[in-house]
Design an enzyme around this catalytic site. Structure first.
Site, PDB file in Angstrom:
ATOM      1  N   LYS A 130     -76.753  18.546 111.186  1.00 24.86           N
ATOM      2  CA  LYS A 130     -78.330  19.080 111.105  1.00 24.86           C
ATOM      3  C   LYS A 130     -78.124  20.113 112.373  1.00 24.86           C
ATOM      4  O   LYS A 130     -79.121  20.935 112.234  1.00 24.86           O
ATOM      5  CB  LYS A 130     -79.007  17.590 111.380  1.00 24.86           C
ATOM      6  CG  LYS A 130     -78.991  16.548 110.518  1.00 24.86           C
ATOM      7  CD  LYS A 130     -79.789  15.588 110.339  1.00 24.86           C
ATOM      8  CE  LYS A 130     -79.550  14.621 111.743  1.00 24.86           C
ATOM      9  NZ  LYS A 130     -78.203  13.945 111.953  1.00 24.86           N
ATOM     10  N   ARG A 163     -87.353   9.813 112.042  1.00 26.31           N
ATOM     11  CA  ARG A 163     -86.036   8.977 111.918  1.00 26.31           C
ATOM     12  C   ARG A 163     -86.532   7.646 111.515  1.00 26.31           C
ATOM     13  O   ARG A 163     -85.894   6.793 111.152  1.00 26.31           O
ATOM     14  CB  ARG A 163     -85.200   8.606 113.288  1.00 26.31           C
ATOM     15  CG  ARG A 163     -84.118   9.494 113.261  1.00 26.31           C
ATOM     16  CD  ARG A 163     -83.552   9.380 114.586  1.00 26.31           C
ATOM     17  NE  ARG A 163     -82.082   9.434 115.059  1.00 26.31           N
ATOM     18  CZ  ARG A 163     -81.487  10.601 115.597  1.00 26.31           C
ATOM     19  NH1 ARG A 163     -82.354  11.510 115.707  1.00 26.31           N
ATOM     20  NH2 ARG A 163     -80.204  10.396 115.793  1.00 26.31           N
ATOM     21  N   ARG A 176     -66.424  15.528 118.643  1.00 21.06           N
ATOM     22  CA  ARG A 176     -67.617  16.762 119.000  1.00 21.06           C
ATOM     23  C   ARG A 176     -67.540  16.973 120.397  1.00 21.06           C
ATOM     24  O   ARG A 176     -67.513  16.101 121.162  1.00 21.06           O
ATOM     25  CB  ARG A 176     -68.937  16.062 118.536  1.00 21.06           C
ATOM     26  CG  ARG A 176     -70.291  16.905 119.009  1.00 21.06           C
ATOM     27  CD  ARG A 176     -71.500  16.717 118.380  1.00 21.06           C
ATOM     28  NE  ARG A 176     -71.964  15.371 118.736  1.00 21.06           N
ATOM     29  CZ  ARG A 176     -73.091  15.023 118.064  1.00 21.06           C
ATOM     30  NH1 ARG A 176     -74.015  15.456 117.085  1.00 21.06           N
ATOM     31  NH2 ARG A 176     -73.423  13.507 118.183  1.00 21.06           N
ATOM     32  N   ARG A 233     -70.657  13.708 124.562  1.00 21.61           N
ATOM     33  CA  ARG A 233     -71.860  13.035 124.925  1.00 21.61           C
ATOM     34  C   ARG A 233     -71.465  11.432 124.911  1.00 21.61           C
ATOM     35  O   ARG A 233     -70.386  10.819 124.353  1.00 21.61           O
ATOM     36  CB  ARG A 233     -72.658  13.049 123.446  1.00 21.61           C
ATOM     37  CG  ARG A 233     -73.537  13.978 123.721  1.00 21.61           C
ATOM     38  CD  ARG A 233     -74.336  14.386 122.321  1.00 21.61           C
ATOM     39  NE  ARG A 233     -74.718  13.315 121.804  1.00 21.61           N
ATOM     40  CZ  ARG A 233     -75.976  13.311 120.524  1.00 21.61           C
ATOM     41  NH1 ARG A 233     -75.933  14.470 120.018  1.00 21.61           N
ATOM     42  NH2 ARG A 233     -76.038  12.259 119.845  1.00 21.61           N
ATOM     43  N   ARG A 282     -75.030   3.666 115.688  1.00 19.13           N
ATOM     44  CA  ARG A 282     -75.694   4.544 115.262  1.00 19.13           C
ATOM     45  C   ARG A 282     -75.734   4.884 113.968  1.00 19.13           C
ATOM     46  O   ARG A 282     -76.845   4.928 113.205  1.00 19.13           O
ATOM     47  CB  ARG A 282     -75.556   6.104 116.146  1.00 19.13           C
ATOM     48  CG  ARG A 282     -75.754   5.814 117.237  1.00 19.13           C
ATOM     49  CD  ARG A 282     -75.252   6.958 118.286  1.00 19.13           C
ATOM     50  NE  ARG A 282     -75.360   8.570 117.845  1.00 19.13           N
ATOM     51  CZ  ARG A 282     -74.556   9.475 117.866  1.00 19.13           C
ATOM     52  NH1 ARG A 282     -73.679   9.413 118.277  1.00 19.13           N
ATOM     53  NH2 ARG A 282     -75.152  10.490 117.634  1.00 19.13           N
TER      54      ARG A 282
HETATM   55  P1  ADP Z   1     -75.696  16.117 113.855  1.00 24.01           P
HETATM   56  O1  ADP Z   1     -76.884  17.111 114.459  1.00 24.01           O
HETATM   57  O2  ADP Z   1     -76.329  15.800 112.360  1.00 24.01           O
HETATM   58  O3  ADP Z   1     -75.642  15.030 114.639  1.00 24.01           O
HETATM   59  P2  ADP Z   1     -73.880  18.116 114.566  1.00 24.01           P
HETATM   60  O4  ADP Z   1     -74.537  19.315 113.856  1.00 24.01           O
HETATM   61  O5  ADP Z   1     -73.602  18.056 116.031  1.00 24.01           O
HETATM   62  O6  ADP Z   1     -74.245  16.921 113.744  1.00 24.01           O
HETATM   63  O7  ADP Z   1     -72.329  18.163 114.069  1.00 24.01           O
HETATM   64  C1  ADP Z   1     -71.376  16.784 114.320  1.00 24.01           C
HETATM   65  C2  ADP Z   1     -70.261  17.691 114.630  1.00 24.01           C
HETATM   66  O8  ADP Z   1     -69.515  17.872 113.276  1.00 24.01           O
HETATM   67  C3  ADP Z   1     -69.978  18.972 115.444  1.00 24.01           C
HETATM   68  O9  ADP Z   1     -68.793  18.800 116.184  1.00 24.01           O
HETATM   69  C4  ADP Z   1     -69.881  20.070 114.639  1.00 24.01           C
HETATM   70  O10 ADP Z   1     -69.238  21.031 115.295  1.00 24.01           O
HETATM   71  C5  ADP Z   1     -69.297  19.570 113.391  1.00 24.01           C
HETATM   72  N1  ADP Z   1     -69.697  20.025 112.129  1.00 24.01           N
HETATM   73  C6  ADP Z   1     -71.003  20.369 111.798  1.00 24.01           C
HETATM   74  N2  ADP Z   1     -71.119  20.891 110.613  1.00 24.01           N
HETATM   75  C7  ADP Z   1     -69.562  20.829 110.025  1.00 24.01           C
HETATM   76  C8  ADP Z   1     -69.167  21.136 108.643  1.00 24.01           C
HETATM   77  N3  ADP Z   1     -70.066  21.524 107.807  1.00 24.01           N
HETATM   78  N4  ADP Z   1     -67.723  20.956 108.556  1.00 24.01           N
HETATM   79  C9  ADP Z   1     -67.016  20.317 109.593  1.00 24.01           C
HETATM   80  N5  ADP Z   1     -67.642  20.143 110.633  1.00 24.01           N
HETATM   81  C10 ADP Z   1     -69.008  20.424 110.952  1.00 24.01           C
HETATM   82  P1  AMP Z   2     -79.119  12.972 118.129  1.00 20.70           P
HETATM   83  O1  AMP Z   2     -78.975  13.758 119.161  1.00 20.70           O
HETATM   84  O2  AMP Z   2     -80.039  13.357 117.090  1.00 20.70           O
HETATM   85  O3  AMP Z   2     -78.058  12.261 117.613  1.00 20.70           O
HETATM   86  O4  AMP Z   2     -80.055  11.517 119.026  1.00 20.70           O
HETATM   87  C1  AMP Z   2     -79.434  10.976 120.053  1.00 20.70           C
HETATM   88  C2  AMP Z   2     -80.314   9.688 120.188  1.00 20.70           C
HETATM   89  O5  AMP Z   2     -81.597  10.143 120.648  1.00 20.70           O
HETATM   90  C3  AMP Z   2     -80.478   8.693 119.168  1.00 20.70           C
HETATM   91  O6  AMP Z   2     -79.040   7.822 119.030  1.00 20.70           O
HETATM   92  C4  AMP Z   2     -81.846   8.028 119.634  1.00 20.70           C
HETATM   93  O7  AMP Z   2     -81.558   7.018 120.596  1.00 20.70           O
HETATM   94  C5  AMP Z   2     -82.375   9.140 120.382  1.00 20.70           C
HETATM   95  N1  AMP Z   2     -83.238   9.967 119.204  1.00 20.70           N
HETATM   96  C6  AMP Z   2     -83.394  11.181 119.116  1.00 20.70           C
HETATM   97  N2  AMP Z   2     -84.221  11.507 118.046  1.00 20.70           N
HETATM   98  C7  AMP Z   2     -84.956  10.285 117.781  1.00 20.70           C
HETATM   99  C8  AMP Z   2     -85.797   9.938 116.994  1.00 20.70           C
HETATM  100  N3  AMP Z   2     -86.705  10.924 116.311  1.00 20.70           N
HETATM  101  N4  AMP Z   2     -86.441   8.577 116.987  1.00 20.70           N
HETATM  102  C9  AMP Z   2     -86.013   7.762 117.823  1.00 20.70           C
HETATM  103  N5  AMP Z   2     -85.043   7.936 118.700  1.00 20.70           N
HETATM  104  C10 AMP Z   2     -84.383   9.028 118.569  1.00 20.70           C
END
Ligand code: ADP
Ligand code: AMP
Length: 218
Positions: free
Chosen positions: A13, A85, A124, A157, A168
């Protein structure tokens, strides 16, 4: 463009929100990035959110909705990544947008197999200052641990360790997945295959978003 991105952690995302916001304008609103920034700056919100985030639980709805109200004060085009969420968060967003006479173009679900997501999240690496992410397997930086874009340090992270990732994913299933039915019933729902390469996911989102008629605000 007004989009919300739904889907499990690691589905891509944030990656797509960044690409689309850079290419087409509009603000990327990542509640996770905003919360992490508050933790770094040791604000009251950061302290309140810290325990939930470290455990992999959701931060309470009232804190999150307040953040979104502030973000939307001067913003009419956005891509929300990680919000809403929960169903109460989605209802609060609908109410806020209605007050502003705005409507969502689409809620985009990033569909992905949880096994792949564990691997994506544990490989990541993130620039804590900008939120830009890399992946040591699929998208490594040119120099390990250094952001290609601004030369800043990359970190893993604290909630990307395997046990927290599993928590999660469970939280997603229990609390966020019900949003699929919420948005499906409102006719704003589209789904992309998040296991495709990054460029293919971007193209699919653009195609689906373009195929949707903007809804008249009521
Ligand atoms: P989210 O925001 O949904 O938690 P991220 O955008 O941070 O996910 O992506 C999670 C990990 O996967 C990152 O290390 C990113 O570089 C990688 N990633 C994102 N999209 C793809 C894809 N289409 N194919 C392979 N790896 C991806
Ligand atoms: P993310 O970066 O989206 O993976 O979010 C990291 C963490 O932030 C999550 O595991 C939650 O603890 C908190 N968080 C982010 N967005 C929300 C949301 N919309 N509602 C509740 N908790 C959130």
């Amino acid at each position: 463009m007004r989009l919300v991105f739904l889907g499990p952690p690691g589905a891509g995302k944030g990656t797509q929100a960044r690409i689309l916001a850079e290419r087409f304008g509009g603000r990327q609103i990542s509640t996770g990035d905003i919360l992490r920034d508050n933790r770094r700056r040791q604000t009251e919100l950061g302290h309140q959110a810290e325990g939930y985030m470290q455990r992999g639980d959701l931060v309470p709805d009232d804190l999150i909705v307040k953040m979104i109200e502030i973000e939307l004060e001067n913003c009419t085009n956005f891509i929300m990544d990680g919000f809403p969420r929960t169903v109460p968060q989605a209802e609060a967003l609908d109410k806020l947008l209605k007050e502003k006479h705005l409507a969502l173009d689409a809620a985009v679900l990033f569909a992905a197999d949880p096994q792949v997501l564990v691997a994506r999240l544990t490989s990541r690496w993130t620039n804590p200052r900008t939120g830009r992410t890399y992946n040591t397997i699929t998208d490594p930086p040119h120099v390990a641990g250094v952001d290609d874009a601004d030369g800043g340090p990359l970190i893993q992270r604290d909630d990307d360790k395997p046990e927290t990732v599993i928590r999660r994913l469970q939280v997603y299933e229990a609390q966020t997945k019900p949003l699929v039915a919420y948005y499906r019933s409102s006719g704003r729902f589209v789904e992309v295959d998040a296991l495709q390469p990054v460029d293919a996911v971007t193209q699919q989102i653009l195609k689906l978003a373009a195929s949707r008629q903007p809804q008249a605000a009521s």
